[in-house]
Design a protein around this motif. Sequence first.
Motif, PDB file in Angstrom:
ATOM      1  N   ALA A 240      67.995  53.283  50.482  1.00  0.00           N
ATOM      2  CA  ALA A 240      69.300  53.604  49.915  1.00  0.00           C
ATOM      3  C   ALA A 240      70.134  52.347  49.676  1.00  0.00           C
ATOM      4  CB  ALA A 240      70.049  54.559  50.841  1.00  0.00           C
ATOM      5  N   THR A 241      69.994  51.365  50.550  1.00  0.00           N
ATOM      6  CA  THR A 241      70.714  50.100  50.365  1.00  0.00           C
ATOM      7  C   THR A 241      70.275  49.415  49.071  1.00  0.00           C
ATOM      8  OG1 THR A 241      70.881  49.817  52.759  1.00  0.00           O
ATOM      9  CG2 THR A 241      71.226  47.861  51.390  1.00  0.00           C
ATOM     10  N   VAL A 242      68.961  49.355  48.863  1.00  0.00           N
ATOM     11  CA  VAL A 242      68.439  48.778  47.622  1.00  0.00           C
ATOM     12  C   VAL A 242      68.900  49.620  46.420  1.00  0.00           C
ATOM     13  CG1 VAL A 242      66.349  48.185  46.344  1.00  0.00           C
ATOM     14  CG2 VAL A 242      66.448  47.798  48.810  1.00  0.00           C
ATOM     15  N   LEU A 246      70.999  48.636  42.948  1.00  0.00           N
ATOM     16  CA  LEU A 246      70.456  48.882  41.611  1.00  0.00           C
ATOM     17  C   LEU A 246      71.314  49.854  40.813  1.00  0.00           C
ATOM     18  CD1 LEU A 246      66.621  49.280  42.331  1.00  0.00           C
ATOM     19  CD2 LEU A 246      67.742  47.386  41.144  1.00  0.00           C
ATOM     20  N   GLY A 247      71.941  50.806  41.515  1.00  0.00           N
ATOM     21  CA  GLY A 247      72.655  51.874  40.826  1.00  0.00           C
ATOM     22  C   GLY A 247      73.729  51.390  39.883  1.00  0.00           C
ATOM     23  N   PHE A 262      65.933  58.939  35.463  1.00  0.00           N
ATOM     24  CA  PHE A 262      64.797  58.131  35.915  1.00  0.00           C
ATOM     25  C   PHE A 262      64.645  58.146  37.434  1.00  0.00           C
ATOM     26  CE2 PHE A 262      65.375  55.488  31.835  1.00  0.00           C
ATOM     27  CZ  PHE A 262      64.491  56.312  31.154  1.00  0.00           C
ATOM     28  N   PHE A 263      65.774  58.174  38.152  1.00  0.00           N
ATOM     29  CA  PHE A 263      65.679  58.034  39.598  1.00  0.00           C
ATOM     30  C   PHE A 263      65.558  59.366  40.326  1.00  0.00           C
ATOM     31  CE2 PHE A 263      66.712  53.715  38.689  1.00  0.00           C
ATOM     32  CZ  PHE A 263      66.052  53.022  39.692  1.00  0.00           C
ATOM     33  N   THR A 264      65.424  60.470  39.575  1.00  0.00           N
ATOM     34  CA  THR A 264      64.955  61.698  40.220  1.00  0.00           C
ATOM     35  C   THR A 264      63.449  61.632  40.451  1.00  0.00           C
ATOM     36  OG1 THR A 264      64.670  62.775  38.069  1.00  0.00           O
ATOM     37  CG2 THR A 264      66.773  63.129  39.217  1.00  0.00           C
ATOM     38  N   LEU A 265      62.752  60.846  39.633  1.00  0.00           N
ATOM     39  CA  LEU A 265      61.285  60.788  39.724  1.00  0.00           C
ATOM     40  C   LEU A 265      60.794  60.192  41.049  1.00  0.00           C
ATOM     41  CD1 LEU A 265      60.513  59.723  36.040  1.00  0.00           C
ATOM     42  CD2 LEU A 265      60.407  62.016  37.039  1.00  0.00           C
ATOM     43  N   GLY A 291      64.727  57.269  49.674  1.00  0.00           N
ATOM     44  CA  GLY A 291      65.917  56.469  49.981  1.00  0.00           C
ATOM     45  C   GLY A 291      66.417  55.706  48.769  1.00  0.00           C
ATOM     46  N   LEU A 292      65.498  55.132  48.000  1.00  0.00           N
ATOM     47  CA  LEU A 292      65.869  54.418  46.780  1.00  0.00           C
ATOM     48  C   LEU A 292      66.605  55.337  45.819  1.00  0.00           C
ATOM     49  CD1 LEU A 292      65.523  51.773  45.055  1.00  0.00           C
ATOM     50  CD2 LEU A 292      63.455  52.844  44.132  1.00  0.00           C
ATOM     51  N   SER A 293      66.103  56.546  45.666  1.00  0.00           N
ATOM     52  CA  SER A 293      66.717  57.501  44.737  1.00  0.00           C
ATOM     53  C   SER A 293      68.102  57.929  45.193  1.00  0.00           C
ATOM     54  CB  SER A 293      65.823  58.727  44.578  1.00  0.00           C
ATOM     55  OG  SER A 293      64.630  58.416  43.905  1.00  0.00           O
TER      56      SER A 293
END
Length: 315
Positions: A240-242, A246-247, A262-265, A291-293
Amino acid sequence: MVKPLMVSVGIMVLQQFSGINVVNFYRCGIELEKVIDEGVGALDSATFDKTNFIHDKKLTPILAASLQAGLLLVYVLAGFKVVGWRQLAFVGAVPPLILLLGAMSVMPESPRWLCSSEPQKQPQALRALRKLRGRADVDVELLSFQDAMFTAHEGEGSMTISAPNSRDNSRAAEAALQESQGSNVPVILYTLLATFGSVSFGYAVGFSLPSEEKMTDGDAHFQLTTPQFKTFSLLLTIGATVGCLLGGLLADIIGRQKTLLFFTLPYIGGSVAMAFTECYWLLLLGRMMTGLSVGVMSFTVPVYIAEIAPTRFSS
């Protein structure tokens, strides 16, 4: 049940305060639009202390309710003994899948972002605004967006803000009148679709606590030790931090709607990987992907909702 409830409430409070990062990122544009709408008097010290389009009385309940819905969903499902941690992980793919289908089929791009990106995207901004307002006569409102963006770009790097001219004031008034004549149904629909990103966030955050016992004791073929489970839980925060870093960057480069799409994938892929894997390292990768998403969604969802909403619905 008391401990999970206390943890979920604490997480909700933390997430509400974390939205200040988005506010600080967009504060210049927000304040300059207030100047156009209300005059230089809007920029007093109280405005800088309290103006917050994430935590205003209209948007905060939407984000809070959607995060709570995600937390509630995972805890309710975990209460059934027949539901294992793999089933919990698999169900976690449902909210981002709904968001993905909505972003692919009906959700328009933010017209404010289209106005601020490239001049050749003005026709796309006009089409998006017509779709959001449910009517064709949105030209004045679009021009008010362009005026706000132009003023914001002019004011960048300057500590002084000039008073709005009469053209800006009259155009803002015409835009407010024009938007008041449109339907609220489309923007409510797109807002509800966007909040599935917040539901996904709440579900991912709430997944660890009810799953700990199931992952360390429940599955005889695939059990984690306590250090392994702590590493698994930690990877959501790292991802999530990364994602937060990026967000903001991607939302400005490719747009809010495409960033959400894209970030639902990674979230869907990570949830499915966790549900079916027999490999510990693939389990960690799936957790990192979710976490990234959620990091990207935690930034992009409030910005998207605030930008598609009519002015009368946001601070």
